[in-house]
Design an enzyme around this catalytic site. Sequence first.
Site, PDB file in Angstrom:
ATOM      1  N   LYS A   1       0.920  -1.134   0.039  1.00 34.94           N
ATOM      2  CA  LYS A   1      -0.054  -0.112  -0.013  1.00 34.94           C
ATOM      3  C   LYS A   1       0.888   1.340   0.011  1.00 34.94           C
ATOM      4  O   LYS A   1       2.178   1.269   0.272  1.00 34.94           O
ATOM      5  CB  LYS A   1      -0.855  -0.069   1.379  1.00 34.94           C
ATOM      6  CG  LYS A   1      -2.071  -1.028   0.942  1.00 34.94           C
ATOM      7  CD  LYS A   1      -3.334  -1.045   2.069  1.00 34.94           C
ATOM      8  CE  LYS A   1      -4.271  -1.891   1.533  1.00 34.94           C
ATOM      9  NZ  LYS A   1      -5.472  -1.984   2.857  1.00 34.94           N
TER      10      LYS A   1
ATOM     11  N   ARG B 152      -3.041 -10.217   5.011  1.00 38.69           N
ATOM     12  CA  ARG B 152      -3.743 -10.241   3.628  1.00 38.69           C
ATOM     13  C   ARG B 152      -2.503  -9.676   2.609  1.00 38.69           C
ATOM     14  O   ARG B 152      -2.233  -8.484   2.810  1.00 38.69           O
ATOM     15  CB  ARG B 152      -4.828  -9.455   3.407  1.00 38.69           C
ATOM     16  CG  ARG B 152      -5.760  -9.299   2.022  1.00 38.69           C
ATOM     17  CD  ARG B 152      -6.937  -8.954   2.155  1.00 38.69           C
ATOM     18  NE  ARG B 152      -7.439  -8.697   0.813  1.00 38.69           N
ATOM     19  CZ  ARG B 152      -7.458  -7.883  -0.133  1.00 38.69           C
ATOM     20  NH1 ARG B 152      -6.604  -6.715   0.026  1.00 38.69           N
ATOM     21  NH2 ARG B 152      -7.983  -7.895  -1.351  1.00 38.69           N
TER      22      ARG B 152
END
Length: 403
Positions: free
Chosen positions: A347, A382
């Site tokens: 991210k 995740r």
Amino acid sequence: MKGDSFDMILEISQEYLKNEMKKVNAHPASFNIFKDKSMIIPLKLFDIPTPGANIIKQEMLSSGGDAVVHKNAVDCNVETSDIILLGTKKHYNILMEKLQKMPYFKLDKACCELKKFFSTEKTNFIKSPWGRTLSFDKTRVMGIINVTSDSFYSGSRKQSIQEILDTARDMIQSGADVVDIGGMSTRPGSDPISEEDEAKRVVMAIKAIRENYHDIMISVDTYRSNVAEKALEAGADIINDVSGFSFDQKLVEVAAKSNAPYILMHIKGTPKNMQENPTYDDLIKEIAQYFIDKINYAISFNMDENNIILDPGLGFGKTYKDNMEIMDRVRELQSLHRPLLIAASRKSFIGKALDLKSADDRLEGTLAITALCAYQDVDMVRVHDVKENVRIIEMVEAIKCRR
């Protein structure tokens, strides 16, 4: 020449306290007693009427603990005060025994919350409607397969059946515990696609994986009730909802009726606008309150609260500072006694920390977060890169086993 041992002092870590007590040859029956006495547990209560805050502080002091209150609480110049309690389990037991006899100034409510905190145990496994189970005896790995053309990381985009199956095979062989299928991007600024297109994408992928890999757990990344329902019918095990029931009111009914494990994510806004100057007065408090409110909402629909996994939603209505604070305060979110999932893989906040603009370059930063999660007993991560993350976790677990 061997030095004199009396001139050395070592601070013993909590994780190794039991081992060190064995070396002292203490009686085994005393281990838990000493462990309870060894650890100060800071707990925070909110909005206690000032007279009640003063009573709690005095009772903690009298038991040998302490409490931090508002600087103006002593002369009642404020109506309420948050309280930080500082005590061992022994101190808290004494406090709870006294507070249960005080039905005023919210002291009885504080007592109930303390009792609930110390008596609640986190569920240590989830079970899907299909009977597949996953235990949380270590940090588990969820691999990401996006059946889209516009997810923020190009490496996760898999659109043909063969691509999907090849990726699923590689993830499973590398040690993935769950494969997460998403049919619509929720990256910052993204627009939703039609429900029909999303359902078609995820059902195709889920059926293909399920036909070839019967035992792997599959989650569906959707906030739409109809898509979730069709995915479960196709063989999915878990609903992974970025909206926390907020975008489709019927999703909670699907989750409750199916008895499927449900990943409850914190989000502020929508994927389209969530990164437009998100602000918080008290980040961790607000995320925790969101989770509590949503869990109570789910319970009102007869959903099994033990099926709920929490995700603080890194990057979903969070600034760089917010994301870093969440990672630094993971243990506080674990105090909600629910399985916790961290989804940080590649991210943008990792890119900002390392000055890396492309998601392609953020693997090492992701692995650092996974190592931190494994060390702090986070239940699941995740990720896009299963093999590398599994190896990181295995290394951390090997170190932890020495305890």
